[in-house]
Structure formats: structure tokens, C-alpha cells
Design a protein around this motif. Structure first.
Motif, PDB file in Angstrom:
ATOM      1  N   TRP A   1       1.969   1.567  -3.629  1.00 22.00           N
ATOM      2  CA  TRP A   1       0.846   1.946  -4.508  1.00 22.00           C
ATOM      3  C   TRP A   1       0.480   3.427  -4.354  1.00 22.00           C
ATOM      4  O   TRP A   1       0.392   4.164  -5.337  1.00 22.00           O
ATOM      5  CB  TRP A   1      -0.350   1.048  -4.195  1.00 22.00           C
ATOM      6  CG  TRP A   1      -1.686   1.626  -4.575  1.00 22.00           C
ATOM      7  CD1 TRP A   1      -2.041   2.162  -5.779  1.00 22.00           C
ATOM      8  CD2 TRP A   1      -2.835   1.765  -3.733  1.00 22.00           C
ATOM      9  NE1 TRP A   1      -3.345   2.610  -5.745  1.00 22.00           N
ATOM     10  CE2 TRP A   1      -3.858   2.376  -4.502  1.00 22.00           C
ATOM     11  CE3 TRP A   1      -3.103   1.403  -2.418  1.00 22.00           C
ATOM     12  CZ2 TRP A   1      -5.124   2.639  -3.972  1.00 22.00           C
ATOM     13  CZ3 TRP A   1      -4.366   1.659  -1.889  1.00 22.00           C
ATOM     14  CH2 TRP A   1      -5.353   2.278  -2.663  1.00 22.00           C
TER      15      TRP A   1
ATOM     16  N   THR B   1       0.825  -1.207   0.000  1.00 24.45           N
ATOM     17  CA  THR B   1       0.000   0.000   0.000  1.00 24.45           C
ATOM     18  C   THR B   1       0.857   1.253   0.000  1.00 24.45           C
ATOM     19  O   THR B   1       0.536   2.249  -0.671  1.00 24.45           O
ATOM     20  CB  THR B   1      -0.947  -0.003   1.212  1.00 24.45           C
ATOM     21  OG1 THR B   1      -1.798  -1.155   1.143  1.00 24.45           O
ATOM     22  CG2 THR B   1      -1.805   1.249   1.246  1.00 24.45           C
TER      23      THR B   1
ATOM     24  N   PRO C   1      -6.588  -1.258  -2.988  1.00 22.30           N
ATOM     25  CA  PRO C   1      -6.968  -0.560  -4.227  1.00 22.30           C
ATOM     26  C   PRO C   1      -8.368  -0.896  -4.705  1.00 22.30           C
ATOM     27  O   PRO C   1      -9.056  -0.034  -5.278  1.00 22.30           O
ATOM     28  CB  PRO C   1      -5.899  -1.009  -5.239  1.00 22.30           C
ATOM     29  CG  PRO C   1      -5.239  -2.199  -4.649  1.00 22.30           C
ATOM     30  CD  PRO C   1      -5.355  -2.064  -3.179  1.00 22.30           C
TER      31      PRO C   1
ATOM     32  N   GLY D   1      -3.946   1.827  -8.760  1.00 18.78           N
ATOM     33  CA  GLY D   1      -4.409   0.684  -7.969  1.00 18.78           C
ATOM     34  C   GLY D   1      -4.918  -0.447  -8.834  1.00 18.78           C
ATOM     35  O   GLY D   1      -4.667  -1.629  -8.542  1.00 18.78           O
TER      36      GLY D   1
ATOM     37  N   THR E   1      -5.067   7.672  -8.511  1.00 20.59           N
ATOM     38  CA  THR E   1      -4.810   6.600  -7.549  1.00 20.59           C
ATOM     39  C   THR E   1      -5.576   5.340  -7.921  1.00 20.59           C
ATOM     40  O   THR E   1      -5.072   4.228  -7.760  1.00 20.59           O
ATOM     41  CB  THR E   1      -5.208   7.060  -6.132  1.00 20.59           C
ATOM     42  OG1 THR E   1      -4.538   8.290  -5.831  1.00 20.59           O
ATOM     43  CG2 THR E   1      -4.828   6.013  -5.097  1.00 20.59           C
TER      44      THR E   1
ATOM     45  N   TRP F   1     -10.621   1.298  -2.824  1.00 20.96           N
ATOM     46  CA  TRP F   1     -10.491   2.673  -3.320  1.00 20.96           C
ATOM     47  C   TRP F   1     -11.368   2.889  -4.552  1.00 20.96           C
ATOM     48  O   TRP F   1     -12.104   3.880  -4.634  1.00 20.96           O
ATOM     49  CB  TRP F   1      -9.029   2.950  -3.657  1.00 20.96           C
ATOM     50  CG  TRP F   1      -8.756   4.355  -4.104  1.00 20.96           C
ATOM     51  CD1 TRP F   1      -8.949   4.875  -5.345  1.00 20.96           C
ATOM     52  CD2 TRP F   1      -8.253   5.418  -3.291  1.00 20.96           C
ATOM     53  NE1 TRP F   1      -8.589   6.196  -5.369  1.00 20.96           N
ATOM     54  CE2 TRP F   1      -8.154   6.556  -4.118  1.00 20.96           C
ATOM     55  CE3 TRP F   1      -7.849   5.520  -1.964  1.00 20.96           C
ATOM     56  CZ2 TRP F   1      -7.680   7.783  -3.662  1.00 20.96           C
ATOM     57  CZ3 TRP F   1      -7.373   6.736  -1.497  1.00 20.96           C
ATOM     58  CH2 TRP F   1      -7.300   7.848  -2.332  1.00 20.96           C
TER      59      TRP F   1
END
Length: 490
Positions: free
Chosen positions: A151, A148, A327, A299, A295, A330
């Protein structure tokens, strides 16, 4: 949308983090350690904490090099602080889970605002696989934290530009990931970055990989321990890179092959209910704030890597896919955060989530012992039975329960022709080399003068004559245990 550069977590977001922490602590406290994985990892950390080798992990008195030592280092610190309890063994995973949620929430606040941050963090925290492994003694939750960091670091670089300080944090995460689980960390960061570059049709997500000072830091951090381990165990490079990595991926020798649909099934089931209730839509995600969208694209590159890599791999476990869940949450959060009318109502997700949350306290409060150890592969029941009969050493004959040793707080002797009962691939494959170098002295029979107070045998041998001068006092689905008549206290 105007958001502060470094926004603070608001009260609702803090409440979500605290709720997740409370659930993890509850699971860690009420659910027994499971053998072999949790008991084994906990016992390795306990042996290290109790004056053991800080460089080379050990299990049952034998070198244990199936995995690097970072998880055991963290576990040994927790055990020294809290004692040999299930909570202490699980504390590294709990901390890693909370830090992962905090990182996702902080980045979500910076890029998408408070509402988006609450949604994405709540989705991740409520994913059953993430919630369960947040209180499990295994390497994958700390590894998820490291992935994470990378990423989110790649995503911030695309939006905010290069930062050597941020890159240093990313490469420190790589070094820690290598010390947690070995070369698979490199697969995640390189494969995820390439996946992002492929989806975005840009070289930007992979440019950070050319920063050579970072590689000096990452490989220097992990390489120092690797050199020390190799000096004492010359076969370790071959085991770590060829057997534990290439052979695990390319062959079925580890007996972890799964059908082609295994990976998508884990991603769907592991994220219920929101994996089905989320209004997945490319258009919804594209309408997100620029930082949220960037992002999400990065991801999805990491998710793409996970799908391809673990579908092709011959070694598959549910836990291997855990780093893909932040991700995924997200992207789902971006879809839920979109203000356009939704085809699927929030009520669907609310009803499914309510059912999941109602099931947790039922499991945790069912009876005086929330989960019956007799129904699960745990050493809790055996350790309680032994502890209730006073102090004394334990001798295992052709069986082994590392969780029992951990809960008792002391090691035991293992009588076994091959030592396979420890479930260590390294110990089994390099038994002869360890014996030849004097690094392991196997017991094929009880040593002369052995005065163990307790003898434990596999349940399948319950019909055999018991040890001379003993009385059976315990039996479950795995073991039968005997109290010797004249033990010498430990």
C-alpha cells in the motif's frame, strides 16, 4: 510544508512505538495461549523447532498444510531462542505489529510531518483489534505488514515516481505474504490496487503490477516451497487453490458465514473509540499535504477492496480485516490533523481512549493469574497440572489440546477414529491419502504396551469408567485427566 526527505522518528513518536510494544509484550506474557488457533500454530512451530521438518509443517505427528510455513519458520526461530513460552510463540506477531507502525510512522513523517505521524500511528496502535492481534499467534498481523508495504509502496510511486528498488521490496512482500497465507495475498494487492485505480479514476495505481521482474521474484520465492510441498503431497495444489481459496470464498462449507453488516461492524468496533470520534470529512482529507492525500486515496482503495471482497465471501472472520486498519488509521489521522474547527471535540476521543486504557491493566492484574484459563479455551491449566506431577508421556483419547503440548514442550499420542480433534481441514479431508502413502499412522486404540504417564479425555466422558489403574487429578470445562499408576518416564 517543507519536510526532510528521510526524517528521523522523533521522541514522541518513538514513545508511542515503545508503548505499543510494551502493551504487546504484556499481553503476550500474561494472557494464556488460546486453543485451537494459538495453541495449534504454536505447537506446529515447536515441532518444527525441535528437529522437525523445515519444509512441511507437522501437528501431532501429521502433515499440516492448512497454511504455508512462513509463520512457523519465524515461530520456530523464536522458540529456539526463548524456549516454548507464550512470548516466543507470539513474537512474530509482535515484531510484525511494531514494523507496521514504524512503516506508517516513517511514511507519515516524510509526507505530512511530525504531528500527523504521531496522530496516525497513535490511532493505529490504539485500535483494539490491532492491539489485540499484535500479541496473537495468527497469520494476519504478519500479513498486514506485507499488505502495508505494498500500500505505501504504491502511494510513494504515485508521488515520487517509479523506483525499481521500492518495487522489489513490494514484490518481496508479496512473496512473503504468499508464504504466510497463500493466494489471499494476491487478492489484497491486486484488489487493493484496482480499488485505488477505481477511486482515483486513473491507471497509475495498477501500473506497478506490470513489472514482470517483480513477479519472477515473488512467485519464485513462494513457488520454490510450493513445488517441494507438491512433490511430497500431490493433492496440495487442489487443496490450496480450490478448497482453501475458491471453496472458502464461494461456499459455506467452512461454516464461517456472517450477515451483510459484519464487515462494517468489524471496521467500526475494531477501531473504537476513534472510529466514532473522528471528524470524518472528505474536505478535511483533501486539505492534507499532497503525499498524505495520495496515500489516503490509495489506502481507501484497499479498504474498498476489503469491504467488497469480504462482504461477498462466504468465509468471514474478524481477523481477515486487519490489513484494512493501517489505511483507515491514516485517513482518520488526516482528518484529525486538519487545523479547521472540529465538530467533535478531542475530549470525546480522550475520554473514550482513557476508558479503554484503564480497562487493560484491570484485565492484566485481576488476580494472580490475569486471565483464568478455566474460563477460556486454553491448555495452560492442564499443562500446569501435568507438569506438577512429574515427567511422562501424554495420551489424548478423542480430544486434543495443542496448547498443552506446546507448553509441556513435547508431543503426545492421539487416539482418535478420524483425527478431527486437531481441527485441521487438510488432515481431515486427506486422511485416507496420507494413510495410503504411509505419511500418517492413525491410532484408533491405545497401542499395545503403551506406557503413557497421563491420559486425557474429553469432559463429556467424565462419567465413563477411568482408564484401568489410574487416578483422576484434573478436570475443567474441556478435559478430564488421569495419572497412571505405573508410568514409564518419557
Amino acid at each position: 510544508m517543507n519536510t526532510p526527505v528521510h526524517p528521523r522518528l522523533d521522541a514522541p513518536l518513538i514513545a508511542i512505538l515503545l508503548a505499543s510494544l510494551a502493551l504487546s509484550l504484556s499481553l503476550a506474557t500474561f494472557v494464556p495461549l488460546f486453543d485451537p488457533d494459538e495453541g495449534r500454530n504454536a505447537e506446529v512451530a515447536r515441532e518444527m523447532a525441535n528437529g522437525g521438518d523445515l519444509v512441511i509443517p507437522h501437528l501431532a505427528g501429521m502433515p499440516y498444510l492448512d497454511k504455508p510455513p512462513a509463520l512457523f519458520w519465524a515461530g520456530s526461530l523464536a522458540i529456539r531462542a526463548l524456549g516454548h513460552t507464550p512470548l516466543a510463540a507470539r513474537l512474530p506477531s509482535i515484531v510484525a505489529a511494531v514494523l507496521t507502525l514504524w512503516l506508517v510512522g516513517s511514511h507519515a513523517l516524510r509526507t505530512g510531518g511530525a504531528r500527523f505521524a504521531r496522530i496516525s500511528v497513535a490511532l493505529l496502535a490504539s485500535a483494539p483489534l490491532f492491539a489485540t492481534l499484535s500479541a496473537y499467534v495468527i497469520f494476519d498481523m504478519p500479513l498486514t505488514l506485507c499488505v502495508t508495504v505494498v500500500w505505501l509502496g504504491v502511494a510513494r510511486e504515485l508521488v515520487e515516481g517509479r523506483s525499481n528498488r521500492r518495487r522489489l521490496a513490494m514484490f518481496l512482500a508479496i512473496g512473503l505474504g504468499l508464504l504466510l497465507k497463500g493466494p489471499v495475498m494476491l487478492a489484497w494487492v491486486i484488489g487493493g490496487s484496482l480499488g485505488a485505480a477505481l477511486l482515483m479514476r486513473s491507471r497509475s495505481p495498477v501500473r506497478w503490477l506490470a513489472w514482470w521482474p517483480g513477479w519472477l521474484v515473488a512467485l519464485g520465492l513462494a513457488g520454490g516451497w510450493f513445488a517441494l510441498a507438491t512433490a511430497r503431497f500431490p493433492e496440495y495444489p487442489h487443496y490450496a487453490f480450490v478448497e482453501e481459496s475458491i471453496e472458502r470464498i464461494a461456499t459455506g462449507s467452512f461454516r464461517r458465514e456472517q450477515p451483510w453488516w459484519f464487515v462494517p461492524a468489524v471496521l467500526v468496533v475494531g477501531a473504537l473509540p476513534w472510529s466514532l470520534a473522528t471528524p470524518w470529512s472528505v474536505a478535511r482529507v483533501r486539505r492534507a499535504e499532497p503525499g498524505v492525500l495520495a496515500t489516503a486515496r490509495v489506502g481507501l482503495g484497499f479498504v474498498l477492496f476489503a469491504v467488497i471482497f469480504f462482504t461477498l465471501s462466504h468465509s468471514k472472520l474478524v481477523t481477515y480485516l486487519l490489513p484494512a486498519f493501517p489505511p483507515l488509521a491514516w485517513v482518520a489521522g488526516a482528518a484529525w490533523n486538519d487545523r479547521a474547527p472540529q465538530r467533535r471535540s478531542w475530549a470525546i476521543a480522550a475520554i473514550l481512549l482513557l476508558g479503554l486504557l484503564c480497562a487493560v491493566p484491570i484485565v492484566l492484574t485481576a488476580g494472580s493469574d490475569p486471565i483464568d484459563a478455566d474460563l477460556a479455551p486454553s491448555g495452560a491449566a492442564l499443562s500446569r497440572a501435568i507438569a506438577s506431577r512429574g515427567p511422562g508421556g501424554v495420551r489424548y483419547e478423542r480430544c486434543y489440546s495443542p496448547g498443552t503440548d506446546y507448553l509441556l514442550g513435547h508431543g503426545s499420542s492421539l487416539v482418535s477414529p478420524r483425527g478431527a480433534e486437531t481441527t485441521s481441514n487438510y488432515q481431515l479431508r486427506y486422511r485416507d491419502s496420507l494413510i495410503a502413502r504411509g505419511q500418517w499412522t492413525p491410532l484408533e486404540a491405545p497401542p499395545p504396551g503403551d506406557r503413557a504417564a497421563f491420559v486425557v479425555r474429553p469432559r463429556r466422558e467424565a462419567s465413563m469408567p477411568p482408564p484401568e489403574g489410574s487416578t483422576e487429578f484434573f478436570r475443567d470445562g474441556r478435559f478430564v485427566a488421569y495419572r497412571m499408576s505405573s508410568p514409564s518416564p518419557r
